[in-house]
Write an enzyme that holds these catalytic residues in place. Structure first.
Site, short mmCIF file in Angstrom:
data_model
loop_
_atom_site.label_atom_id
_atom_site.label_comp_id
_atom_site.label_asym_id
_atom_site.label_seq_id
_atom_site.Cartn_x
_atom_site.Cartn_y
_atom_site.Cartn_z
CG HIS A 1 -2.11 -1.00 0.99
ND1 HIS A 1 -2.01 -2.32 1.35
CD2 HIS A 1 -3.35 -0.87 0.44
CE1 HIS A 1 -3.15 -2.95 1.05
NE2 HIS A 1 -3.98 -2.09 0.48
CD GLU B 1 -5.02 -6.19 6.32
OE1 GLU B 1 -4.11 -6.92 6.73
OE2 GLU B 1 -5.62 -6.39 5.26
CU1 CUO Z 1 -6.07 -2.44 0.28
CU2 CUO Z 1 -7.36 -0.46 2.56
O1 CUO Z 1 -7.53 -1.10 0.70
O2 CUO Z 1 -6.23 -2.18 2.31
#
Ligand code: CUO
Length: 680
Positions: A224, A342
């Site tokens: 990310h 997460e």
């Molecule tokens: Cu890939 Cu928030 O979209 O983890």
């Protein structure tokens, strides 16, 4: 095998056969299942069998059919786990196909495709089966519904003998106007390949699925982070400032988003967000979730930041879990932080205490237009990994998430000169060539055809083609000249990164500003002979990209042989799209820098168990299935930490100061955007 592939077709149609007597085939265990594509003949629904008994499905049916399925919602994750478990328990391909064919009409359509894809990745006998492109499975997640409906009407009107194909063209300027500056990057945010990649990434690194994936929390951070770095490069290419994190949840979100996409085939729209929408406390009762206040998100955030600055977390027993990236055994701090942030309820050291911050941020933002279901509106696109990257708020959210990771990374000791250097290796020269041009790369537009009629029933005997326009670049080669000053051959790792040379104000950047803009381009191993070595490496072999996702037609022509093990396995679709390897650049040319670093493979290598299947592509973003991540350095090395004090002492530090080391070199280059169809 063919029938397994057919289960991906037309997710919103019932499993049907064209002739009544074919349904008998399903009742005979020993016969292969034939799930035929529905033509213009009347469809016949299959009889239910006892093994499709909903009790085998656990909570899988709690996600209503025809509505959005969101992996960010814990009850939906549980549903997915139950369905995946049921699929995993089937014995052999035939059993799976038969069971899945019956379940198809019972569970949510997106959930069904998710679980079927999951089981194909994880069932041993299906290891060389490749997934069809999500664009063909769910065209409505990629193209505004009005285009699809228009062609549906055209298909119905068509004379049976009409020769020309129906083609739906969809380009980067269809969904927004030029009025808002944010729309300048719409072509990138709405790129099909990137959204497909994101869906696959979350499929190969799912949370709470009883899977052991090496360095899952860390790769959540890294993949990310890299997407944000690439988004910033793209923004600078079109004259926008770098993305700002969404950290104040009490003020309006300036940018709205209207996807014009639909959740299902009946026209149910994804939720939209007006400009200047406030985030609101979550009060819906249609998701099986507890109410959640913004205050709670704020409390979780401050607990995570406390843990980062204290250097440890606490588990429910009060034990201390130290957070450090310098570990010789166990998990790195960034890995623990990733699982906690997460969040993965199974892996977070204390899920109740540190909460579910990132997932619930997705959920609260996705419902900012209808937080209490007063309007009975659907989830926004931010709720589905296949559509979330279309929305500008995705990047603002993930910039915030990344900032939490960066706060942690700044608490880590800087790399030493020893960590960064490699004695015995001298880089002499580096360059990139493309079509005989040196250090000049080119981008432009290309198109790709998909068959929309695989995913949607157009009642057309002929395929309906979906032609998507996307950014693309002319392939290029890296040329690296390196001297091995020692008498023996050496295996090395070559790491290549790209960043813009200037920031939004047109100034060259200090190291700390440019640090998080470096985007990985490639990472590979090479054996250096004593003396001079010339390395030539194609951009097509990048460690982050997946050269193509397969259409149904590709897969039809390469049938799978059940039971045979593929030697190389490419994760069926995970990987950054090859066509977005380069940022757009500017029509007048834009200055970028490439950073090349050589490290000792002896220090980088990871012992793998025998028989680990290699992911043919995109190892850096997608890892290796059922094996360890193949680089022992922290992900993002060497840009994940502050510079060594010795370098800092030398004055204003730029990345070029790193290139004073013999094993590191930098090179300027220009990327020129030809606002035209690209000739490769
Ligand atoms: Cu890939 Cu928030 O979209 O983890």
């Amino acid at each position: 095998a063919q029938s397994l592939l057919s289960l991906f077709e037309k997710p919103y149609s019932e499993v049907t056969t064209p002739r009544a007597n074919e349904s008998i085939v399903f009742a005979l265990e020993e016969r292969p299942v034939v799930v035929t594509r529905v033509g213009t003949r009347p469809a016949i629904t299959l009889p239910k069998r006892p093994d499709a008994d909903p009790s085998r499905l656990g909570t899988a049916t709690v996600v209503p059919r025809g509505s959005a399925f969101s992996f960010f919602v814990s009850t939906h994750r549980r549903a997915a786990k139950d369905l995946c478990d049921a699929f995993m328990k089937t014995t052999g391909v035939q059993d799976l196909v038969q069971f899945a064919a019956r379940v198809k009409g019972v569970v949510n359509e997106s959930l069904f495709i998710y679980a079927l894809s999951f089981v194909i990745l994880h069932k041993k006998e299906l290891r060389n089966f490749r997934l069809p492109s999500l664009v063909e499975v769910f065209p409505q997640k990629f193209v505004p519904v009005e285009h699809l409906i228009k062609s549906q009407q055209e298909a119905v009107r068509r004379d049976e003998n009409e020769e020309t194909q129906i083609v739906i063209e969809h380009g980067p300027d269809f969904s927004s106007s030029a009025i808002k500056p944010e729309h300048r990057v719409a072509y990138w945010r709405e790129d099909y390949g990137m959204n497909v990649h994101h869906w696959h990434w979350h499929l190969v690194y799912p949370i709470e699925m009883d899977l052991i994936r090496d360095r899952k929390g860390e790769i959540f951070f890294y993949m990310h982070q890299q997407m944000i770095a690439r988004y910033d490069m793209e923004r600078l290419s079109v004259g926008l400032r770098r993305v700002e994190k969404l950290e104040n949840w009490r003020i309006p979100i300036p940018d709205g988003y209207f996807s014009k996409l639909t959740v299902n085939n009946s026209g149910r729209a994804w939720g939209t967000r007006q400009d200047n929408t406030y985030l609101k406390d979550f009060r819906r009762n249609d998701f099986g979730l507890q109410p959640l206040d913004i205050t709670e998100l704020e409390v979780w955030r401050s607990r995570l930041l406390d843990a980062i600055h204290q250097g440890y977390m606490k588990n429910p027993n009060g034990d201390t879990i130290p957070l450090s990236d310098d570990v010789t055994s166990g998990k790195r701090g960034v890995d623990i932080l990733g699982d906690t942030l997460e969040a993965d309820a199974d892996l977070s050291p204390h899920y109740q205490f540190y909460g579910d911050l990132h997932n619930m941020c997705h959920v609260l933002i996705s419902f900012s237009h209808d937080n209490d279901n007063a309007h009975k509106e659907e989830l926004g696109v931010l709720g589905d990994p296949a559509t979330s990257m279309r929305d500008p708020v995705f990047y603002r959210l993930h910039k915030f998430i990344d900032d939490v990771f960066q706060a942690y990374k700044l608490t880590q000791r800087p790399y030493t000169m020893e960590d960064l250097s490699m004695p015995g290796v001298v880089m002499n020269q580096v360059s990139v060539t493309s079509k005989r041009e040196i250090n000049k790369l080119t981008t432009g537009w290309s198109t790709r055809d998909f068959e929309a009629s695989r995913g949607i029933d157009f009642s057309s005997p002929k395929p309906v083609i979906l032609r998507l326009t996307h950014l693309d670049s002319v392939p290029f080669n890296y040329h690296i000249e390196v001297t091995n000053t020692e008498p023996n051959p050496k295996v090395v790792t070559v790491r290549i990164f790209l960043a813009p040379k200037h920031n939004g104000s047109g100034a060259e950047m200090p190291f700390m500003e440019q640090r998080i803009l470096w985007a990985e381009m490639d990472k590979f191993n090479h054996t250096l002979n004593p003396g001079k070595n010339q390395i030539v490496r194609s951009s097509k072999d990048s460690s982050i990209t997946n050269p193509t996702d397969f259409t149904f037609r590709d897969l039809d022509s390469r049938p799978m042989t059940p039971g045979t093990e593929a030697t190389e396995f490419d994760f069926c679709g995970c990987g950054w799209p090859q066509h977005l390897l380069l940022p757009r650049g500017k029509p007048e040319g834009m200055a970028y820098q490439l950073f090349y670093m050589i490290t000792d493979f002896e220090k980088d290598k990871v012992e793998q168990a025998q028989g680990a299947r290699s992911c043919a592509n995109a190892v850096s973003f997608c890892g290796v299935l059922d094996a360890k991540f193949p680089d022992s350095r922290p992900m993002g090395f060497p840009f994940d930490r502050r510079p060594p004090p010795v370098l800092l002492d030398a004055g204003v530090l730029t990345t070029a100061d790193y290139a004073r080391l013999d094993n590191i070199m930098m090179q300027d280059l220009t990327i020129t955007f030809l606002a035209d169809k690209l000739v490769k």
